[in-house]
Design an enzyme around this catalytic site. Structure first.
Site, mmCIF file in Angstrom:
data_model
loop_
_atom_site.group_PDB
_atom_site.id
_atom_site.type_symbol
_atom_site.label_atom_id
_atom_site.label_comp_id
_atom_site.label_asym_id
_atom_site.label_seq_id
_atom_site.Cartn_x
_atom_site.Cartn_y
_atom_site.Cartn_z
ATOM 1 N N HIS A 156 17.307 39.187 94.267
ATOM 2 C CA HIS A 156 16.247 39.023 95.567
ATOM 3 C C HIS A 156 16.484 38.042 96.305
ATOM 4 O O HIS A 156 17.484 37.110 96.121
ATOM 5 C CB HIS A 156 14.948 39.093 94.773
ATOM 6 N N SER A 179 16.283 38.089 84.065
ATOM 7 C CA SER A 179 17.520 38.605 84.510
ATOM 8 C C SER A 179 18.550 39.000 83.179
ATOM 9 O O SER A 179 18.792 40.154 83.179
ATOM 10 C CB SER A 179 18.254 37.647 85.272
ATOM 11 N N SER A 203 12.510 39.088 89.338
ATOM 12 C CA SER A 203 13.556 39.192 88.407
ATOM 13 C C SER A 203 13.893 40.338 87.278
ATOM 14 O O SER A 203 14.745 40.580 86.927
ATOM 15 C CB SER A 203 14.082 37.630 88.197
ATOM 16 N N HIS A 239 15.059 35.051 79.517
ATOM 17 C CA HIS A 239 14.429 35.062 81.024
ATOM 18 C C HIS A 239 14.913 36.441 81.313
ATOM 19 O O HIS A 239 15.698 37.263 80.962
ATOM 20 C CB HIS A 239 15.036 34.063 81.855
ATOM 21 N N ASP A 252 20.635 34.290 90.950
ATOM 22 C CA ASP A 252 19.362 34.455 91.254
ATOM 23 C C ASP A 252 18.559 33.914 92.303
ATOM 24 O O ASP A 252 18.741 32.882 92.531
ATOM 25 C CB ASP A 252 18.573 34.058 89.866
ATOM 26 N N GLU A 302 25.025 34.657 85.241
ATOM 27 C CA GLU A 302 23.998 34.298 85.903
ATOM 28 C C GLU A 302 23.903 32.772 86.325
ATOM 29 O O GLU A 302 23.892 32.169 85.421
ATOM 30 C CB GLU A 302 22.512 34.810 85.199
#
Length: 537
Positions: free
Chosen positions: A381, A176, A111, A174, A61, A334
């Site tokens: 990103h 993601s 995200s 969260h 992330d 992640e």
């Protein structure tokens, strides 16, 4: 005294390239011969056009290209080697690409909209998850109709009979990880408490379910074989002896009851500590819910290893559980704390968390076969961190550049375009840049690197991000493309359909998707043959 001497020696070592390396690099043959050898290896790289049984997608992330460059240097310097020529584990994958990360309504992504792209194959508006761009941020009513919903690679995999799971160092609710199972108009609606606070009597959001509840009670989340990360508070009910946030029910108990009711012959385990995870025999376990922190998990440089597993350990255990599946699996992993550190301009922690992701990827590579497992590593990103200033070779990446600016002061090699750490200060005489020369940058784990524009939190960057791929059909992930193509590429590689099953069976859809994929591969192979024939003539 000895501590000072050792630190001094290490500091000198970090700033010097070994003499042997200097000697090698001064010889032109070092560069030409190494370059030719690598090109020769590339020329012999086979295209694995078979179907992938397993798919593992790793997401760093906020892992921008600058983060990758700085992290590999940081890795080398930790090992007292020339960091510039180091590699992160996934940087040695045979195929690489670049994806465009913008949202439908924003040039710079968050995200949530990006997770909808790389997990669901559809670009959406900022802050929304699992819905089309007809849904604006916070618009609960418009997110309710089925025609505004999109499905994820996890749902497609389950339709095809594959096992699924998620691993993260953030809350499992969260943005993601939520992209793999949730459909919601606002990424912050992680618990019913969050929805109450967000609405504040102004917005009708009673029609919508929070993200945690969707994970436990809705498809595809309720069918996940593996759920590991933080965010325990979003599942626990409020109480005298509880840090839980929920008003309605205990979702952890709901998860236990659901597994007992639907899979009475299976073993389901709920774990909250590193020890409990490592003591679990994954070969005899069918479902795992691991919630290792009330909120996000701790940074590795600040964590308690006795109570919290590392990303590497969670990944390894997830793969051990899923490898039993006869039809294969799809796993999403992640490294979410890279992003969190960048938002605070904590560059050292961001780089270290990137190395944690690299370790997890290395374990996944070691535990699987390139012949049947597709591994893709990418980011959602970028961030605003830059690396500049002409520092000398192997200069401490976390220190000053060695150059002097027009104000006769040095500056850090790493800095941010915006963030909470001001670059300038003022006194009675003048406004001037903060002098970082004498600051103890290298030793302070959470040193906040300077930023040009003052903000409470550093923002994301709009740069394209890298994609690294290894295994069956990994060549699909080369070139420059829209981020939503990643999810579709994963599905094509695994031969699974993006369409729901017809009459209770998805076999027809899978066969058609496989046939289309094989047809494309045949055309590619034919074109390659024609090119080789042309060159031979």
């Amino acid at each position: 005294m000895w501590t000072i001497v050792v630190c001094a020696v290490l500091a000198c070592a970090l700033q010097q390239v070994p003499a042997a390396t200097n000697a090698q690099e001064s010889d032109p043959k070092f560069w030409t011969e190494n370059g030719k050898r690598l090109l020769e290896e590339k020329s012999k790289q086979p295209l694995r056009t078979n179907q992938a049984k397993n798919v593992i997608m790793f997401l760093g992330d906020g892992m921008s290209l600058t983060t990758l460059t700085a992290a590999r240097i940081y890795k080398g310097q930790l090992q007292n080697t020339s960091g510039e020529s180091e590699h992160l584990s996934f940087e040695q994958f045979p195929f690489t690409g670049i994806s465009k990360t913008y949202c439908v309504d924003k040039q710079v992504a968050d995200s949530a909209c990006s997770a909808t792209a790389y997990l669901c194959g559809v670009k959406a508006n900022i802050g929304t998850i699992g819905v089309t761009s007809k849904v604006s941020l916070g618009d609960c009513p418009s997110s309710v109709p089925d025609e505004h919903h999109v499905t994820s690679i996890m749902q497609w995999a389950q339709w095809a009979g594959k096992a699924t799971g998620i691993v993260t160092t953030t809350r499992v609710t969260h943005a993601s990880p939520a992209g793999s199972y949730s459909r919601i108009a606002h990424r912050d609606w992680e618990s019913d408490e969050d929805m109450i606070v967000q609405s504040n009597g102004k917005t009708n959001i009673t029609q919508c379910e929070d993200i945690a509840k969707q994970l436990v009670t809705r498809e595809p989340g309720r069918n996940f074989k593996v759920i590991m990360g933080g965010g325990r508070n979003n599942f626990m009910k409020k109480g005298d002896n509880s840090t839980g946030k929920r008003h309605d029910e205990d979702l952890i108990q709901n998860w236990k009851n659901d597994k007992k009711a639907r899979f009475s012959d299976k073993i389901a385990k709920y774990v909250t500590t590193r020890q409990e995870l490592l003591e679990t025999d994954m070969s005899k376990t069918d479902f795992v819910l691991g919630l290792f922190h009330q909120e996000h998990m701790d940074y590795r440089l600040q964590s308690n290893f006795e109570t919290q597993p590392t990303l590497q350990e969670m990944t390894r255990n997830a793969i051990q559980l899923l490898q039993k599946e006869p039809n294969g699996f799809v796993l999403f992993v992640e490294g979410g704390l890279i992003d969190k550190a960048h938002h605070n301009t904590w560059a050292k922690i961001a780089l270290d968390e990137t190395l944690e992701l690299s370790k997890a990827v290395a374990d996944a590579v070691a535990m699987t076969s390139e012949d049947d497992t597709l591994i893709v590593v990418t980011s959602d990103h970028a961030h605003t961190m830059s690396m500049a200033g002409y520092p000398k070779r192997n200069e401490n990446i976390l220190g000053v550049s060695g150059s002097v600016a027009m104000d006769n002061m040095t500056y850090t090699t790493l800095s941010y375009a915006n963030g909470p750490q001001k670059s300038f200060t003022s006194d009675n005489a003048s406004c001037h840049r903060v002098n970082v020369t004498n600051e103890d940058i290298a030793k302070k784990v959470d040193y906040s690197y300077p930023s040009l524009v003052d903000l409470d939190s550093e923002t994301h960057g709009g740069d394209d991000v890298m994609v690294f791929a290894r295994g069956p059909m990994s060549h699909l992930f080369t070139g420059n493309y829209e981020q939503n193509q990643i999810a579709l590429g994963l599905a094509m590689a695994a031969g699974i359909s993006t369409n729901p099953p017809t009459n209770g069976s998805n076999i027809g859809n899978v066969v058609r998707f496989q046939f289309a994929g094989q047809a494309i591969l045949t055309i590619i192979a034919l074109m390659s043959f024609m090119r080789s024939l042309h060159y031979s003539l």
